[in-house]
Write a protein that holds these residues in place. Sequence first.
Motif, PDB file in Angstrom:
ATOM      1  N   GLY A 199      20.607 -36.718  94.179  1.00 49.92           N
ATOM      2  CA  GLY A 199      21.666 -35.826  94.630  1.00 49.92           C
ATOM      3  C   GLY A 199      21.410 -35.090  95.923  1.00 49.92           C
ATOM      4  N   ALA A 200      20.170 -35.100  96.390  1.00 50.12           N
ATOM      5  CA  ALA A 200      19.824 -34.316  97.575  1.00 50.12           C
ATOM      6  C   ALA A 200      20.537 -34.802  98.829  1.00 50.12           C
ATOM      7  CB  ALA A 200      18.307 -34.328  97.796  1.00 50.12           C
ATOM      8  N   GLY A 201      20.747 -36.104  98.967  1.00 50.23           N
ATOM      9  CA  GLY A 201      21.412 -36.633 100.146  1.00 50.23           C
ATOM     10  C   GLY A 201      22.853 -36.137 100.249  1.00 50.23           C
ATOM     11  N   ALA A 202      23.579 -36.172  99.144  1.00 50.31           N
ATOM     12  CA  ALA A 202      24.965 -35.689  99.146  1.00 50.31           C
ATOM     13  C   ALA A 202      25.004 -34.187  99.392  1.00 50.31           C
ATOM     14  CB  ALA A 202      25.643 -36.028  97.826  1.00 50.31           C
ATOM     15  N   TYR A 220      30.984 -20.288 100.151  1.00 49.57           N
ATOM     16  CA  TYR A 220      31.180 -21.593  99.528  1.00 49.57           C
ATOM     17  C   TYR A 220      29.968 -21.936  98.665  1.00 49.57           C
ATOM     18  CZ  TYR A 220      27.696 -24.331 102.053  1.00 49.57           C
ATOM     19  OH  TYR A 220      26.507 -24.840 102.511  1.00 49.57           O
ATOM     20  N   ALA A 221      30.166 -22.969  97.844  1.00 51.74           N
ATOM     21  CA  ALA A 221      29.085 -23.564  97.069  1.00 51.74           C
ATOM     22  C   ALA A 221      29.387 -25.044  96.904  1.00 51.74           C
ATOM     23  CB  ALA A 221      28.942 -22.889  95.709  1.00 51.74           C
ATOM     24  N   CYS A 222      28.351 -25.807  96.583  1.00 47.30           N
ATOM     25  CA  CYS A 222      28.487 -27.241  96.326  1.00 47.30           C
ATOM     26  C   CYS A 222      27.919 -27.559  94.952  1.00 47.30           C
ATOM     27  CB  CYS A 222      27.701 -28.061  97.349  1.00 47.30           C
ATOM     28  SG  CYS A 222      28.347 -27.994  99.005  1.00 47.30           S
ATOM     29  N   ALA A 223      28.550 -28.508  94.289  1.00 45.73           N
ATOM     30  CA  ALA A 223      28.035 -29.032  93.029  1.00 45.73           C
ATOM     31  C   ALA A 223      28.091 -30.553  93.119  1.00 45.73           C
ATOM     32  CB  ALA A 223      28.859 -28.526  91.850  1.00 45.73           C
ATOM     33  N   ILE A 224      26.974 -31.190  92.848  1.00 48.83           N
ATOM     34  CA  ILE A 224      26.839 -32.632  93.004  1.00 48.83           C
ATOM     35  C   ILE A 224      26.420 -33.252  91.677  1.00 48.83           C
ATOM     36  CG2 ILE A 224      25.599 -34.477  94.215  1.00 48.83           C
ATOM     37  CD1 ILE A 224      27.306 -32.745  96.116  1.00 48.83           C
ATOM     38  N   SER A 225      27.140 -34.299  91.264  1.00 52.35           N
ATOM     39  CA  SER A 225      26.680 -35.093  90.121  1.00 52.35           C
ATOM     40  C   SER A 225      25.923 -36.285  90.685  1.00 52.35           C
ATOM     41  CB  SER A 225      27.851 -35.537  89.243  1.00 52.35           C
ATOM     42  OG  SER A 225      28.711 -36.406  89.933  1.00 52.35           O
ATOM     43  N   ALA A 226      24.778 -36.562  90.102  1.00 55.39           N
ATOM     44  CA  ALA A 226      23.903 -37.600  90.654  1.00 55.39           C
ATOM     45  C   ALA A 226      23.312 -38.448  89.548  1.00 55.39           C
ATOM     46  CB  ALA A 226      22.781 -36.945  91.455  1.00 55.39           C
ATOM     47  N   GLN A 285      39.977 -17.978 100.339  1.00 54.85           N
ATOM     48  CA  GLN A 285      38.914 -17.102 100.833  1.00 54.85           C
ATOM     49  C   GLN A 285      37.535 -17.549 100.364  1.00 54.85           C
ATOM     50  OE1 GLN A 285      41.891 -15.657  99.309  1.00 54.85           O
ATOM     51  NE2 GLN A 285      42.611 -15.869 101.415  1.00 54.85           N
ATOM     52  N   GLY A 286      37.473 -18.633  99.600  1.00 53.31           N
ATOM     53  CA  GLY A 286      36.209 -19.171  99.126  1.00 53.31           C
ATOM     54  C   GLY A 286      36.408 -20.587  98.624  1.00 53.31           C
ATOM     55  N   TYR A 287      35.304 -21.354  98.562  1.00 55.80           N
ATOM     56  CA  TYR A 287      35.399 -22.780  98.261  1.00 55.80           C
ATOM     57  C   TYR A 287      34.255 -23.245  97.376  1.00 55.80           C
ATOM     58  CZ  TYR A 287      37.884 -22.033 102.614  1.00 55.80           C
ATOM     59  OH  TYR A 287      38.691 -21.511 103.576  1.00 55.80           O
ATOM     60  N   LEU A 288      34.575 -24.227  96.529  1.00 53.94           N
ATOM     61  CA  LEU A 288      33.561 -24.997  95.822  1.00 53.94           C
ATOM     62  C   LEU A 288      33.890 -26.460  96.070  1.00 53.94           C
ATOM     63  CD1 LEU A 288      31.158 -25.330  93.891  1.00 53.94           C
ATOM     64  CD2 LEU A 288      32.802 -25.383  92.026  1.00 53.94           C
ATOM     65  N   PHE A 289      32.902 -27.203  96.556  1.00 56.87           N
ATOM     66  CA  PHE A 289      33.060 -28.630  96.797  1.00 56.87           C
ATOM     67  C   PHE A 289      32.226 -29.357  95.744  1.00 56.87           C
ATOM     68  CE2 PHE A 289      33.351 -26.466 100.961  1.00 56.87           C
ATOM     69  CZ  PHE A 289      34.710 -26.664 101.164  1.00 56.87           C
ATOM     70  N   CYS A 290      32.875 -30.192  94.954  1.00 58.12           N
ATOM     71  CA  CYS A 290      32.226 -30.830  93.807  1.00 58.12           C
ATOM     72  C   CYS A 290      32.457 -32.336  93.876  1.00 58.12           C
ATOM     73  CB  CYS A 290      32.812 -30.244  92.525  1.00 58.12           C
ATOM     74  SG  CYS A 290      31.952 -30.755  91.047  1.00 58.12           S
ATOM     75  N   ALA A 291      31.375 -33.097  93.992  1.00 63.64           N
ATOM     76  CA  ALA A 291      31.502 -34.545  94.162  1.00 63.64           C
ATOM     77  C   ALA A 291      30.282 -35.269  93.634  1.00 63.64           C
ATOM     78  CB  ALA A 291      31.677 -34.875  95.646  1.00 63.64           C
ATOM     79  N   PRO A 292      30.438 -36.570  93.394  1.00 65.57           N
ATOM     80  CA  PRO A 292      29.268 -37.377  93.043  1.00 65.57           C
ATOM     81  C   PRO A 292      28.523 -37.825  94.291  1.00 65.57           C
ATOM     82  CG  PRO A 292      31.237 -38.729  92.936  1.00 65.57           C
ATOM     83  CD  PRO A 292      31.684 -37.326  93.282  1.00 65.57           C
TER      84      PRO A 292
END
Length: 168
Positions: free
Chosen positions: A105-108, A95-101, A58-65
């Motif tokens: 990081g803005a492009g991802a 949902y939410a996103c978390a990006i390691s950069a 029912q919810g998502y977090l997408f976490c990537a470099p």
Amino acid sequence: MKQLLIVWHSRTGAARQMAEAAARGARSAAAQLEQDADLRVVLRRAADAEAGELLASQGYLFCAPENLAGLSGEMKEFFDRNYYAVLDRIQGLPYACAISAGSDGAGAARQAERICTGWRLKAVAPALIVNMGAQTARQILAPKTVAQADLAKCEELGGLLAGTLLLG
């Protein structure tokens, strides 16, 4: 029971640490709300995440470099592999996103947000970008340790998603 699916990819450990911190934050928020029995948090590496798990959540977090100003290949492949299987079946979910950069990081983040817009998911917060400051090839490829302050932000993001699921 509500399910929060955290899909992650990491080569150097940063995004994995961020995903694990978000999972801790989600579980902690559920416990503080005295609803820990009402939330299941699933951590899944992007290569192993399937459409069925997206549909069961029912919810998502997408976490990537971020790699070369975009999502990492494994995370992009997760979206490519599952996009049409769940299209028009998960719209409206948070949902939410978390990006390691290394520095930006803005492009991802934009790439992930465009995909989630296509799925018609609802962002609960702006993308969380953790800048690791890696600029040389050696720094970029080295194993990472995410600062406690940044892990705390990831925990907050996980808590926000948990609260959204449990109170929404």
